[in-house]
Design a protein around this motif. Structure first.
Motif, PDB file in Angstrom:
ATOM      1  N   ALA A  97      -0.744 -21.093   2.425  1.00  0.00           N
ATOM      2  CA  ALA A  97      -0.492 -21.919   1.798  1.00  0.00           C
ATOM      3  C   ALA A  97      -0.406 -23.087   2.357  1.00  0.00           C
ATOM      4  CB  ALA A  97       0.214 -21.719   0.459  1.00  0.00           C
ATOM      5  N   LEU A  98       0.608 -22.796   3.186  1.00  0.00           N
ATOM      6  CA  LEU A  98       0.987 -24.139   4.451  1.00  0.00           C
ATOM      7  C   LEU A  98      -0.168 -25.018   5.184  1.00  0.00           C
ATOM      8  CD1 LEU A  98       3.615 -25.680   5.568  1.00  0.00           C
ATOM      9  CD2 LEU A  98       3.499 -23.728   7.638  1.00  0.00           C
ATOM     10  N   GLY A  99      -1.450 -23.080   5.375  1.00  0.00           N
ATOM     11  CA  GLY A  99      -1.802 -23.873   6.184  1.00  0.00           C
ATOM     12  C   GLY A  99      -3.122 -25.292   5.511  1.00  0.00           C
ATOM     13  N   ALA A 100      -3.338 -24.563   4.136  1.00  0.00           N
ATOM     14  CA  ALA A 100      -4.509 -25.719   3.899  1.00  0.00           C
ATOM     15  C   ALA A 100      -3.225 -26.450   2.946  1.00  0.00           C
ATOM     16  CB  ALA A 100      -4.634 -24.653   1.735  1.00  0.00           C
ATOM     17  N   GLU A 126       7.786 -33.159   1.818  1.00  0.00           N
ATOM     18  CA  GLU A 126       7.231 -33.619   1.227  1.00  0.00           C
ATOM     19  C   GLU A 126       6.562 -32.449   0.612  1.00  0.00           C
ATOM     20  OE1 GLU A 126       4.297 -35.245   3.635  1.00  0.00           O
ATOM     21  OE2 GLU A 126       2.730 -32.986   2.636  1.00  0.00           O
ATOM     22  N   PRO A 127       6.625 -32.443  -0.940  1.00  0.00           N
ATOM     23  CA  PRO A 127       5.964 -31.086  -2.097  1.00  0.00           C
ATOM     24  C   PRO A 127       4.755 -30.117  -1.074  1.00  0.00           C
ATOM     25  CG  PRO A 127       6.463 -33.342  -3.313  1.00  0.00           C
ATOM     26  CD  PRO A 127       6.106 -33.442  -1.953  1.00  0.00           C
ATOM     27  N   ALA A 128       5.063 -29.305  -1.197  1.00  0.00           N
ATOM     28  CA  ALA A 128       3.748 -28.526  -0.988  1.00  0.00           C
ATOM     29  C   ALA A 128       4.229 -26.849  -1.269  1.00  0.00           C
ATOM     30  CB  ALA A 128       3.718 -28.046   0.854  1.00  0.00           C
ATOM     31  N   GLY A 129       2.978 -26.178  -1.800  1.00  0.00           N
ATOM     32  CA  GLY A 129       3.049 -25.125  -2.409  1.00  0.00           C
ATOM     33  C   GLY A 129       3.635 -24.903  -4.048  1.00  0.00           C
ATOM     34  N   PRO A 130       4.248 -23.918  -4.415  1.00  0.00           N
ATOM     35  CA  PRO A 130       4.635 -23.752  -6.027  1.00  0.00           C
ATOM     36  C   PRO A 130       5.814 -25.021  -6.298  1.00  0.00           C
ATOM     37  CG  PRO A 130       5.815 -22.303  -4.715  1.00  0.00           C
ATOM     38  CD  PRO A 130       5.276 -23.107  -3.845  1.00  0.00           C
ATOM     39  N   GLU A 131       5.428 -25.156  -8.046  1.00  0.00           N
ATOM     40  CA  GLU A 131       6.455 -26.523  -8.105  1.00  0.00           C
ATOM     41  C   GLU A 131       7.751 -26.716  -7.514  1.00  0.00           C
ATOM     42  OE1 GLU A 131       7.952 -28.670 -12.279  1.00  0.00           O
ATOM     43  OE2 GLU A 131       6.274 -26.850 -12.161  1.00  0.00           O
ATOM     44  N   GLY A 132       8.444 -27.305  -7.359  1.00  0.00           N
ATOM     45  CA  GLY A 132       9.623 -27.180  -6.713  1.00  0.00           C
ATOM     46  C   GLY A 132       9.787 -27.279  -4.940  1.00  0.00           C
ATOM     47  N   ALA A 183      -4.088 -28.615   6.231  1.00  0.00           N
ATOM     48  CA  ALA A 183      -5.722 -29.285   6.177  1.00  0.00           C
ATOM     49  C   ALA A 183      -6.054 -29.980   5.894  1.00  0.00           C
ATOM     50  CB  ALA A 183      -6.442 -27.632   6.062  1.00  0.00           C
ATOM     51  N   ASP A 184      -5.638 -30.735   3.797  1.00  0.00           N
ATOM     52  CA  ASP A 184      -5.676 -31.332   3.787  1.00  0.00           C
ATOM     53  C   ASP A 184      -5.731 -33.079   4.053  1.00  0.00           C
ATOM     54  OD1 ASP A 184      -7.192 -29.848   1.563  1.00  0.00           O
ATOM     55  OD2 ASP A 184      -5.541 -29.347   0.012  1.00  0.00           O
ATOM     56  N   ALA A 185      -3.972 -32.765   4.866  1.00  0.00           N
ATOM     57  CA  ALA A 185      -3.464 -34.056   5.275  1.00  0.00           C
ATOM     58  C   ALA A 185      -4.465 -33.815   6.528  1.00  0.00           C
ATOM     59  CB  ALA A 185      -1.921 -33.415   5.611  1.00  0.00           C
ATOM     60  N   VAL A 186      -4.745 -33.537   7.395  1.00  0.00           N
ATOM     61  CA  VAL A 186      -5.561 -33.517   8.786  1.00  0.00           C
ATOM     62  C   VAL A 186      -6.830 -34.219   8.480  1.00  0.00           C
ATOM     63  CG1 VAL A 186      -3.278 -32.070  10.128  1.00  0.00           C
ATOM     64  CG2 VAL A 186      -5.456 -31.489   9.594  1.00  0.00           C
ATOM     65  N   GLY A 187      -7.575 -33.197   7.952  1.00  0.00           N
ATOM     66  CA  GLY A 187      -8.915 -34.181   7.062  1.00  0.00           C
ATOM     67  C   GLY A 187      -9.561 -32.857   8.286  1.00  0.00           C
ATOM     68  N   MET A 188      -9.262 -31.392   7.895  1.00  0.00           N
ATOM     69  CA  MET A 188     -10.155 -30.488   8.878  1.00  0.00           C
ATOM     70  C   MET A 188      -9.888 -29.006   8.567  1.00  0.00           C
ATOM     71  SD  MET A 188      -8.521 -30.879  12.924  1.00  0.00           S
ATOM     72  CE  MET A 188      -9.360 -32.743  13.475  1.00  0.00           C
ATOM     73  N   PRO A 189     -10.098 -28.290   8.562  1.00  0.00           N
ATOM     74  CA  PRO A 189      -9.749 -26.749   8.222  1.00  0.00           C
ATOM     75  C   PRO A 189      -8.951 -26.473   9.595  1.00  0.00           C
ATOM     76  CG  PRO A 189     -12.454 -26.689   8.869  1.00  0.00           C
ATOM     77  CD  PRO A 189     -11.681 -27.996   9.113  1.00  0.00           C
ATOM     78  N   PHE A 190      -8.059 -26.131   9.127  1.00  0.00           N
ATOM     79  CA  PHE A 190      -6.398 -25.036   9.630  1.00  0.00           C
ATOM     80  C   PHE A 190      -6.878 -24.807  10.769  1.00  0.00           C
ATOM     81  CE2 PHE A 190      -2.385 -23.305  10.444  1.00  0.00           C
ATOM     82  CZ  PHE A 190      -1.832 -24.169  11.039  1.00  0.00           C
ATOM     83  N   ALA A 191      -8.087 -24.218  10.655  1.00  0.00           N
ATOM     84  CA  ALA A 191      -8.698 -23.293  12.359  1.00  0.00           C
ATOM     85  C   ALA A 191      -8.800 -24.180  13.328  1.00  0.00           C
ATOM     86  CB  ALA A 191      -9.507 -22.529  11.915  1.00  0.00           C
ATOM     87  N   ASP A 192      -9.990 -25.255  12.905  1.00  0.00           N
ATOM     88  CA  ASP A 192      -9.932 -26.506  14.390  1.00  0.00           C
ATOM     89  C   ASP A 192      -9.155 -27.150  14.574  1.00  0.00           C
ATOM     90  OD1 ASP A 192     -12.386 -25.306  13.632  1.00  0.00           O
ATOM     91  OD2 ASP A 192     -13.187 -27.221  12.287  1.00  0.00           O
ATOM     92  N   TRP A 193      -7.757 -27.366  13.566  1.00  0.00           N
ATOM     93  CA  TRP A 193      -6.962 -28.099  14.218  1.00  0.00           C
ATOM     94  C   TRP A 193      -6.225 -27.791  15.080  1.00  0.00           C
ATOM     95  CZ3 TRP A 193      -3.711 -32.622  14.146  1.00  0.00           C
ATOM     96  CH2 TRP A 193      -3.239 -32.634  13.599  1.00  0.00           C
TER      97      TRP A 193
END
Length: 272
Positions: free
Chosen positions: A107-110, A64-70, A113-123
């Protein structure tokens, strides 16, 4: 567990915490196994494990798309997103160069975090460190380079990599396989290589020389080192994991002792 001294660390002017494990037990430790020190970029393979758990749960997909364009999630994991070491100005088209990137892992962590619905540290705490019993680790810093942990934590994680319990073996194998061979890139502190082999969050030794691992270790040996004088090593050919912490900036003294230290580790414990 054996308390030991590794000859390769003689004359090293800083703290030299060392640990060795097989898939079930800690085999040897030099120093205090529970002293907490910065991991720097050894944070990356641990963060990658959290990402792979999200992949296994179907919460994110490697393509899936993640990070910069492409770019995709896979590009961020294997340092081919085009992002630089730091910053957000891309330096190459995704998939064309191996550009080692802290920015990419943050960027991966962010994204996760958006996908799992919690801060990456909590995940990370909920899905990785607590289930594994990593009692000393602190994962509230940057996913790329901000964690602190002990030797015992790193050996616990090494055992997970050797015998995964949180992800399927097939996904572990993918993480430790070469992702996009033949890409040129830099290993910080060691120079540029025409075939800078990397997995998903793990560096692969390949045929790179000079290197922080001993030249005698097989090309498929996986691991990571960090800018605060840390390393994690996974040698599946010998069913061994090893870790090093010093808490000081990586420099010539680390480059001097790490190849003979990794050779000493496999010579002493690889035949068990």
């Amino acid at each position: 567990m054996e308390t030991t001294t590794f000859a390769a660390t003689d004359g090293f002017p800083h703290t030299a915490l060392v640990g060795v494990t097989d898939p079930e037990h800690t085999l040897a430790v030099q120093g205090d196994a529970h002293t907490v020190l910065p991991l720097a970029s050894v944070s990356k393979p641990i963060s990658a494990w959290g990402v792979l758990i999200a992949v296994e749960r179907g919460l994110v997909d490697l393509d899936e798309p993640a990070g910069p364009e492409g770019s995709t999630l896979l590009n961020l994991l294997d340092h081919t997103s085009g992002l630089p070491f730091e910053g957000d100005q891309t330096q190459a088209a995704p998939g064309t160069r191996r550009i080692y990137s802290n920015a990419g892992f943050d960027a991966l962590g962010a994204h996760v975090a958006d996908a799992v619905g919690m801060p990456f540290a909590d995940w990370m705490a909920r899905e990785v460190t607590v289930p594994l019993g990593m009692k000393d680790i602190v994962v509230t810093g940057r996913p790329s380079a901000g964690y602190l942990a002990s030797i015992e934590d790193l050996l616990t994680f090494a055992r997970e990599v050797l015998r995964p319990t949180l992800i399927p073996v097939e996904l572990r194998d993918l993480a430790l396989a070469v992702s996009r061979s033949g890409l040129r890139g830099v290993v910080p502190g060691y120079g540029s290589f025409d075939d800078n082999r990397w997995g998903l969050g793990f560096e692969l030794k390949g045929t790179k020389s000079p290197h922080w691992m001993s030249d005698t270790l097989p090309p498929e040996t996986a691991g990571h080192f960090g800018g605060q004088g840390s390393f994690l090593l996974i040698d599946r050919s010998r069913d061994l994991g090893a870790a090093f912490l010093s808490g000081v900036a990586f420099g010539d003294e680390h480059k001097r002792i790490w190849p003979p230290l990794t050779e000493e580790i496999v010579a002493r414990y690889g035949g068990r």
